[in-house]
Structure formats: C-alpha cells, structure tokens
Write a protein that holds these residues in place. Structure first.
Motif, PDB file in Angstrom:
ATOM      1  N   HIS A  62     -19.915   7.478   2.489  1.00  0.00           N
ATOM      2  CA  HIS A  62     -19.025   6.903   3.490  1.00  0.00           C
ATOM      3  C   HIS A  62     -17.444   6.643   2.822  1.00  0.00           C
ATOM      4  O   HIS A  62     -16.747   6.667   3.534  1.00  0.00           O
ATOM      5  N   LEU A  63     -17.470   6.212   1.861  1.00  0.00           N
ATOM      6  CA  LEU A  63     -15.914   5.743   1.370  1.00  0.00           C
ATOM      7  C   LEU A  63     -14.891   6.377   1.274  1.00  0.00           C
ATOM      8  O   LEU A  63     -13.811   6.557   1.795  1.00  0.00           O
ATOM      9  N   PRO A  64     -15.136   8.017   0.795  1.00  0.00           N
ATOM     10  CA  PRO A  64     -14.045   8.996   1.302  1.00  0.00           C
ATOM     11  C   PRO A  64     -13.625   9.070   2.597  1.00  0.00           C
ATOM     12  O   PRO A  64     -12.307   9.250   2.795  1.00  0.00           O
ATOM     13  N   LYS A  65     -14.452   9.229   3.435  1.00  0.00           N
ATOM     14  CA  LYS A  65     -14.422   9.142   4.893  1.00  0.00           C
ATOM     15  C   LYS A  65     -13.625   8.417   5.528  1.00  0.00           C
ATOM     16  O   LYS A  65     -12.574   8.408   6.159  1.00  0.00           O
ATOM     17  N   ILE A  66     -13.999   6.834   5.110  1.00  0.00           N
ATOM     18  CA  ILE A  66     -13.197   5.845   5.293  1.00  0.00           C
ATOM     19  C   ILE A  66     -11.727   5.688   5.018  1.00  0.00           C
ATOM     20  O   ILE A  66     -10.706   5.408   5.388  1.00  0.00           O
ATOM     21  N   ALA A  67     -11.531   6.101   3.541  1.00  0.00           N
ATOM     22  CA  ALA A  67     -10.309   6.319   2.951  1.00  0.00           C
ATOM     23  C   ALA A  67      -9.551   7.308   3.658  1.00  0.00           C
ATOM     24  O   ALA A  67      -8.261   7.115   3.826  1.00  0.00           O
ATOM     25  N   ASP A  68     -10.173   8.385   4.032  1.00  0.00           N
ATOM     26  CA  ASP A  68      -9.287   9.594   4.969  1.00  0.00           C
ATOM     27  C   ASP A  68      -8.895   8.806   6.263  1.00  0.00           C
ATOM     28  O   ASP A  68      -7.681   9.208   6.682  1.00  0.00           O
ATOM     29  N   PHE A  69      -9.773   8.177   7.002  1.00  0.00           N
ATOM     30  CA  PHE A  69      -9.427   7.329   8.178  1.00  0.00           C
ATOM     31  C   PHE A  69      -8.036   6.632   7.958  1.00  0.00           C
ATOM     32  O   PHE A  69      -7.135   6.556   8.751  1.00  0.00           O
ATOM     33  N   TRP A  70      -8.170   5.727   6.788  1.00  0.00           N
ATOM     34  CA  TRP A  70      -7.068   4.793   6.795  1.00  0.00           C
ATOM     35  C   TRP A  70      -5.802   5.650   6.095  1.00  0.00           C
ATOM     36  O   TRP A  70      -4.680   5.240   6.511  1.00  0.00           O
ATOM     37  N   GLU A  71      -5.910   6.559   5.332  1.00  0.00           N
ATOM     38  CA  GLU A  71      -4.705   7.401   4.861  1.00  0.00           C
ATOM     39  C   GLU A  71      -4.162   8.240   6.166  1.00  0.00           C
ATOM     40  O   GLU A  71      -3.129   8.118   6.514  1.00  0.00           O
ATOM     41  N   THR A  72      -4.884   8.454   7.094  1.00  0.00           N
ATOM     42  CA  THR A  72      -4.548   9.116   8.388  1.00  0.00           C
ATOM     43  C   THR A  72      -3.871   7.892   9.021  1.00  0.00           C
ATOM     44  O   THR A  72      -2.885   8.236   9.732  1.00  0.00           O
ATOM     45  N   ILE A 103       0.822  -1.185  -0.037  1.00  0.00           N
ATOM     46  CA  ILE A 103      -0.040  -0.073  -0.139  1.00  0.00           C
ATOM     47  C   ILE A 103       0.915   1.235   0.092  1.00  0.00           C
ATOM     48  O   ILE A 103       1.664   1.338   0.854  1.00  0.00           O
ATOM     49  N   GLN A 104       0.725   2.050  -1.070  1.00  0.00           N
ATOM     50  CA  GLN A 104       1.737   3.195  -1.185  1.00  0.00           C
ATOM     51  C   GLN A 104       1.178   4.573  -1.043  1.00  0.00           C
ATOM     52  O   GLN A 104       1.906   5.512  -0.900  1.00  0.00           O
ATOM     53  N   GLY A 105      -0.228   4.770  -1.006  1.00  0.00           N
ATOM     54  CA  GLY A 105      -0.742   5.957  -0.985  1.00  0.00           C
ATOM     55  C   GLY A 105      -2.171   5.899  -0.949  1.00  0.00           C
ATOM     56  O   GLY A 105      -3.081   4.818  -0.996  1.00  0.00           O
ATOM     57  N   ARG A 106      -2.998   7.076  -1.546  1.00  0.00           N
ATOM     58  CA  ARG A 106      -4.166   7.320  -1.400  1.00  0.00           C
ATOM     59  C   ARG A 106      -4.920   6.237  -2.593  1.00  0.00           C
ATOM     60  O   ARG A 106      -6.177   5.621  -2.309  1.00  0.00           O
ATOM     61  N   VAL A 107      -4.246   6.310  -3.709  1.00  0.00           N
ATOM     62  CA  VAL A 107      -4.899   5.546  -4.742  1.00  0.00           C
ATOM     63  C   VAL A 107      -5.189   3.956  -4.314  1.00  0.00           C
ATOM     64  O   VAL A 107      -6.120   3.252  -4.416  1.00  0.00           O
ATOM     65  N   ASP A 108      -4.010   3.386  -3.622  1.00  0.00           N
ATOM     66  CA  ASP A 108      -4.143   2.068  -3.139  1.00  0.00           C
ATOM     67  C   ASP A 108      -5.161   1.926  -1.906  1.00  0.00           C
ATOM     68  O   ASP A 108      -5.876   0.947  -1.957  1.00  0.00           O
ATOM     69  N   ILE A 109      -5.407   2.884  -1.100  1.00  0.00           N
ATOM     70  CA  ILE A 109      -6.376   2.971  -0.155  1.00  0.00           C
ATOM     71  C   ILE A 109      -7.422   3.014  -0.579  1.00  0.00           C
ATOM     72  O   ILE A 109      -8.540   2.262  -0.286  1.00  0.00           O
ATOM     73  N   ASP A 110      -7.822   3.710  -1.724  1.00  0.00           N
ATOM     74  CA  ASP A 110      -9.048   3.753  -2.136  1.00  0.00           C
ATOM     75  C   ASP A 110      -9.348   2.500  -2.974  1.00  0.00           C
ATOM     76  O   ASP A 110     -10.700   2.170  -2.613  1.00  0.00           O
ATOM     77  N   LEU A 111      -8.686   1.825  -3.395  1.00  0.00           N
ATOM     78  CA  LEU A 111      -8.675   0.496  -4.185  1.00  0.00           C
ATOM     79  C   LEU A 111      -9.091  -0.623  -3.115  1.00  0.00           C
ATOM     80  O   LEU A 111      -9.890  -1.395  -3.041  1.00  0.00           O
TER      81      LEU A 111
END
Length: 123
Positions: free
Chosen positions: A42-52, A4-12
């Motif tokens: 919901h998905l952008p919020k969850i992705a924000d959580f995991w990116e954080t 996992i390298q960044g937001r694109v991977d987290i979104d996936l």
C-alpha cells in the motif's frame, strides 16, 4: 525545518503517518481490522498518489474512491473519521516539514477527505 521536496520526503511522510494511524485509537481499526492493510503493498501506491498530487508527476494509476467505498461498506465511515485522518495527517506534516508544499499537502488532505466522504456516501 525543510519543505517537502520530492519522493524521499513523501516516503518519509507516508511511512511516519501510517505508523501513527495504524495504532490510532479512533480510526486505526479501519487499517488493521476492516481492511487489514498490507503496508508493503500500500505505501508505494499512496506515495505515488501524493507525488502526483504535489508535484504533478503521473505516478499514481488508479481510483482512490473504489477501495474507500469497499471499506465503507464493511464498516461505515463518518465525518469524525475523516476529520481524525486529516488531523493526524496534518500533524505529521507539521512534525516533519514546513513550507509551500507542506501547506499544499495539508490543504489537499482537507479537500481529499471532503470529496472522499461525499463520494462514499453517494455511491
């Protein structure tokens, strides 16, 4: 297989996970019937959580406990539900990624599930 390298991977990861979890026979109903989750919201919020969580980016704003307490009040969640969530989440990571961040994400998923269960039971 890449880490996992960044937001694109987290979104996936998050999109793939929710495709699985929404139809999961054991806990899918929490997302489709109990709270009727709006994935677009919901998905952008969850992705924000995991990116954080994984990259220490200050993206997530909020308290993840609050909506889970509300969900628990509508339909009680048990250890088995959290165990299932962790299993599907970790399996999704393993299907897509390998490496240090992937392992960290799996460890954090276990920790988050443990804390979440404790918190919803004590509120």
């Amino acid at each position: 297989m890449n880490d996992i390298q960044g937001r694109v991977d987290i979104d996936l990861l998050i999109e793939t996970f929710y495709k699985k979890i929404m139809v999961d026979e054991e806990i899918g109903y929490f997302f489709t019937e109990v709270v009727k989750l709006d994935l677009e919201h919901h998905l952008p919020k969850i992705a924000d959580f995991w990116e954080t969580t994984l990259f220490h980016q200050a993206k997530y704003k909020g308290n993840p406990i609050t909506p889970h307490v509300a969900m628990h009040e509508k339909s009680p969640m048990a250890q088995a539900h959290f165990d299932r969530w962790v299993k599907v989440f970790c399996n999704t990571i393993d299907d897509l990624f390998a490496g240090t961040k992937a392992e960290m994400a799996k460890q954090r998923a276990h920790s988050i599930a443990t804390v979440m269960l404790i918190k919803i039971k004590t509120v």
